[in-house]
Design a protein around this motif. Structure first.
Motif, PDB file in Angstrom:
ATOM      1  N   TYR A   7       0.816  -1.206   0.000  1.00 22.85           N
ATOM      2  CA  TYR A   7       0.000   0.000   0.000  1.00 22.85           C
ATOM      3  C   TYR A   7       0.856   1.266   0.000  1.00 22.85           C
ATOM      4  O   TYR A   7       0.362   2.357   0.329  1.00 22.85           O
ATOM      5  N   ALA A   8       2.114   1.140  -0.385  1.00 22.91           N
ATOM      6  CA  ALA A   8       3.006   2.298  -0.358  1.00 22.91           C
ATOM      7  C   ALA A   8       2.562   3.367  -1.356  1.00 22.91           C
ATOM      8  O   ALA A   8       2.505   4.561  -1.026  1.00 22.91           O
ATOM      9  N   TRP A   9       2.236   2.944  -2.590  1.00 21.05           N
ATOM     10  CA  TRP A   9       1.866   3.926  -3.609  1.00 21.05           C
ATOM     11  C   TRP A   9       0.585   4.679  -3.257  1.00 21.05           C
ATOM     12  O   TRP A   9       0.559   5.915  -3.315  1.00 21.05           O
TER      13      TRP A   9
ATOM     14  N   SER B 139      -0.698   5.169  -0.354  1.00 27.62           N
ATOM     15  CA  SER B 139      -0.423   6.001   0.825  1.00 27.62           C
ATOM     16  C   SER B 139       0.329   7.267   0.429  1.00 27.62           C
ATOM     17  O   SER B 139       0.009   8.379   0.894  1.00 27.62           O
ATOM     18  N   LEU B 140       1.315   7.116  -0.450  1.00 28.80           N
ATOM     19  CA  LEU B 140       2.058   8.282  -0.920  1.00 28.80           C
ATOM     20  C   LEU B 140       1.167   9.221  -1.724  1.00 28.80           C
ATOM     21  O   LEU B 140       1.327  10.453  -1.668  1.00 28.80           O
ATOM     22  N   MET B 141       0.219   8.653  -2.466  1.00 26.32           N
ATOM     23  CA  MET B 141      -0.713   9.495  -3.229  1.00 26.32           C
ATOM     24  C   MET B 141      -1.530  10.377  -2.300  1.00 26.32           C
ATOM     25  O   MET B 141      -1.729  11.572  -2.558  1.00 26.32           O
ATOM     26  N   LEU B 142      -2.019   9.785  -1.213  1.00 21.71           N
ATOM     27  CA  LEU B 142      -2.814  10.565  -0.264  1.00 21.71           C
ATOM     28  C   LEU B 142      -1.978  11.665   0.387  1.00 21.71           C
ATOM     29  O   LEU B 142      -2.433  12.796   0.557  1.00 21.71           O
ATOM     30  N   LEU B 143      -0.739  11.329   0.756  1.00 20.14           N
ATOM     31  CA  LEU B 143       0.131  12.335   1.361  1.00 20.14           C
ATOM     32  C   LEU B 143       0.445  13.462   0.378  1.00 20.14           C
ATOM     33  O   LEU B 143       0.456  14.650   0.746  1.00 20.14           O
ATOM     34  N   ALA B 144       0.671  13.097  -0.885  1.00 20.54           N
ATOM     35  CA  ALA B 144       0.939  14.114  -1.902  1.00 20.54           C
ATOM     36  C   ALA B 144      -0.284  14.995  -2.129  1.00 20.54           C
ATOM     37  O   ALA B 144      -0.160  16.210  -2.335  1.00 20.54           O
ATOM     38  N   LEU B 145      -1.470  14.396  -2.073  1.00 14.56           N
ATOM     39  CA  LEU B 145      -2.702  15.170  -2.236  1.00 14.56           C
ATOM     40  C   LEU B 145      -2.862  16.189  -1.108  1.00 14.56           C
ATOM     41  O   LEU B 145      -3.182  17.363  -1.347  1.00 14.56           O
TER      42      LEU B 145
ATOM     43  N   ARG C 230      -6.247   1.782  -9.205  1.00 17.08           N
ATOM     44  CA  ARG C 230      -5.315   0.907  -9.914  1.00 17.08           C
ATOM     45  C   ARG C 230      -4.152   0.506  -9.008  1.00 17.08           C
ATOM     46  O   ARG C 230      -3.654  -0.625  -9.075  1.00 17.08           O
ATOM     47  N   LEU C 231      -3.740   1.415  -8.124  1.00 18.54           N
ATOM     48  CA  LEU C 231      -2.599   1.149  -7.245  1.00 18.54           C
ATOM     49  C   LEU C 231      -3.001   0.472  -5.941  1.00 18.54           C
ATOM     50  O   LEU C 231      -2.172   0.329  -5.037  1.00 18.54           O
ATOM     51  N   GLY C 232      -4.256   0.057  -5.820  1.00 15.07           N
ATOM     52  CA  GLY C 232      -4.692  -0.687  -4.647  1.00 15.07           C
ATOM     53  C   GLY C 232      -5.292   0.152  -3.543  1.00 15.07           C
ATOM     54  O   GLY C 232      -5.383  -0.303  -2.393  1.00 15.07           O
ATOM     55  N   GLY C 233      -5.729   1.356  -3.874  1.00 16.48           N
ATOM     56  CA  GLY C 233      -6.285   2.236  -2.861  1.00 16.48           C
ATOM     57  C   GLY C 233      -7.557   1.706  -2.228  1.00 16.48           C
ATOM     58  O   GLY C 233      -7.772   1.865  -1.018  1.00 16.48           O
ATOM     59  N   ASP C 234      -8.421   1.062  -3.035  1.00 15.99           N
ATOM     60  CA  ASP C 234      -9.669   0.518  -2.491  1.00 15.99           C
ATOM     61  C   ASP C 234      -9.393  -0.515  -1.403  1.00 15.99           C
ATOM     62  O   ASP C 234      -9.992  -0.480  -0.323  1.00 15.99           O
TER      63      ASP C 234
END
Length: 444
Positions: free
Chosen positions: A4-6, A8-14, A306-310
């Motif tokens: 779940y790294a990607w 998680s990083l997406m949320l932090l970047a947002l 796509r990166l497993g966020g769900d």
């Protein structure tokens, strides 16, 4: 790397992007594209985002209701009907302690059910009621809090733009959401009245009646009030009545409301080329902002999933082993905290698509369609609070803009009792789902 790294990083970047002050629509779209490149997502996959933008946003017939309802509210606000109604109500309640306060609460409900434009409602009531309350030596904390909170009822009571977007995002009937919001909206307004009655009874010095009440004949005052109520009542009936009766879809009823508001402005001799141009400009600006955020949110959510966020969201709430009400409480607390910093549009378009599937898997003893309607209205009640919570509550800044001599600390303290009232209403909506569901189920 953690699975779940990607995401998680997406949320932090947002989050970092939002606090940078850059337009949220570009933050959402840019974050999605950047992480698609970094995570080596096939560029062909992004075509799904393009298809979703086209089919889910640009050609979505339901979303046509947004500019129509915005235009309806702006035209009604410029027709002068609300101003006349405020004066009639103030005249009726003038001689009683808290009279101006009760008038503001009533006009807030009526404006909410006929316009749904938060900024226009807060500014209009502030310009008309705040000077009169100041002259009557009202407690300015209560006065400012009441004006700001009453003006935000338009985001909950139909016709509400928020409910249209929630219906689109959660694949729910907008008609059911409109009906479901009536009970909580009236409950919230009723709690406002109870609070004002308690203040007038126990601390009348905060909402004093005039020392020498103006003497007016009761019957002419009531007749004037009935006359001023007729136009908004007909507009509300034409919009909501056609939906409830099944005569028109929400989009068609929005067109009826827009035409009706123009007619009322014409009858009031307020319709001219300048007013029409200004209303169309504001409508275009508001609609463009919402649509661009929807486009950015579509790109972000496609890549995030796509990166497993769900799967990350589902695992985070651990729905298999948790009490469903505890999961719901966690979601509502998260959204309440986000409301301190984000606008309802961003929360609706980014967070709701992530948490709605989680709620759909929970067992609350209701049918699945009932759960989602109930959850959507509870979300709307929660999101309404975001207009009042410091530091970025929009209603607070609208009021501050027209009352520059009023310290912001007074406004902040003034809204706190009303934030607690809204939290109370949210708890009641969650504990008693019938408050939401009785009308949509009865109409089926």
């Amino acid at each position: 790397m953690n699975e779940y790294a990607w995401p998680s990083l997406m949320l932090l970047a947002l989050v970092a992007g939002v606090f940078s002050g850059y337009p949220v629509a570009f933050i959402l779209a840019g974050t999605g594209i950047i992480f698609a490149v970094l995570a080596d997502v096939p560029m062909l996959f992004l075509s799904m985002g393009v298809q979703r933008i086209y089919s889910g946003t640009l050609t979505n017939w339901l979303l046509v209701a947004i500019p129509l309802f915005v235009f309806m509210g702006l035209m009604l606000e410029r027709s002068g009907i609300a101003e006349r109604l405020m004066r009639s109500l103030a005249s009726l309640f003038r001689s009683t302690p808290g009279g101006y306060a009760f008038a503001v609460a009533v006009i807030g409900v009526i404006m909410a059910a006929s316009t749904g434009i938060i900024g226009a409602s807060v500014v209009m009531m502030g310009m008309m009621a705040l000077p009169a309350m100041r002259e009557a030596k009202y407690d300015m904390r209560l006065a400012s809090g009441l004006i700001a909170s009453s003006g935000t009822l338009g985001i909950l009571l139909p016709p509400s733009i928020m409910l249209i977007i929630l219906g689109d995002q959660m694949r729910l009937s907008v008609g059911d959401l409109f009906l479901g919001a009536i009970g909580p909206g009236l409950l919230l307004a009723g709690l406002y009245f109870v609070y004002l009655a308690a203040v007038a009874n126990f601390t009348p010095h905060r909402v004093p009646a005039p020392p020498t009440p103006e003497r007016r004949s009761f019957l002419p005052t009531v007749l004037a009030l009935a006359r001023d109520l007729l136009a908004p009542a007909l507009l509300i009936l034409s919009v909501l009545g056609t939906i409830v009766a099944g005569v028109a879809t929400p989009t068609e009823s929005a067109a009826i409301g827009a035409a009706g508001a123009m007619l009322l402005a014409f009858v009031s001799r307020q319709l001219n080329l300048g007013v029409l141009r200004e209303a169309m400009y504001e409508t275009t600006k508001t609609t463009a902002m919402i649509v661009f955020v929807m486009i950015g949110a579509s790109i972000f959510s496609v890549v995030f999933r796509r990166l497993g966020g769900d799967a990350m969201i589902v695992d985070f709430f651990d729905i298999q082993d948790s009490n469903p009400y505890w999961v719901l409480f966690t979601i509502m607390a998260l959204i309440f905290i986000l409301g301190f910093f984000l606008d309802w549009v961003e929360i609706t378009l980014v967070v709701v698509p992530l948490v709605a599937p989680v709620v759909a898997l929970l067992d609350f003893g209701l049918r699945s369609d009932q759960v989602m309607i109930w959850f959507a209205i509870a979300l709307a009640v929660n999101l309404q609070t975001s207009f009042l919570t410091p530091p970025f509550g929009y209603a607070l800044f609208y009021l501050r803009g027209i009352a520059s001599d009023l310290p912001i600390s007074v406004i902040y303290r003034g809204v706190m009792p009303f934030v607690l009232i809204q939290i109370t209403a949210l708890v009641l909506v969650i504990l008693i789902p019938a408050v939401v569901l009785w009308l949509p189920m009865a109409a089926r």
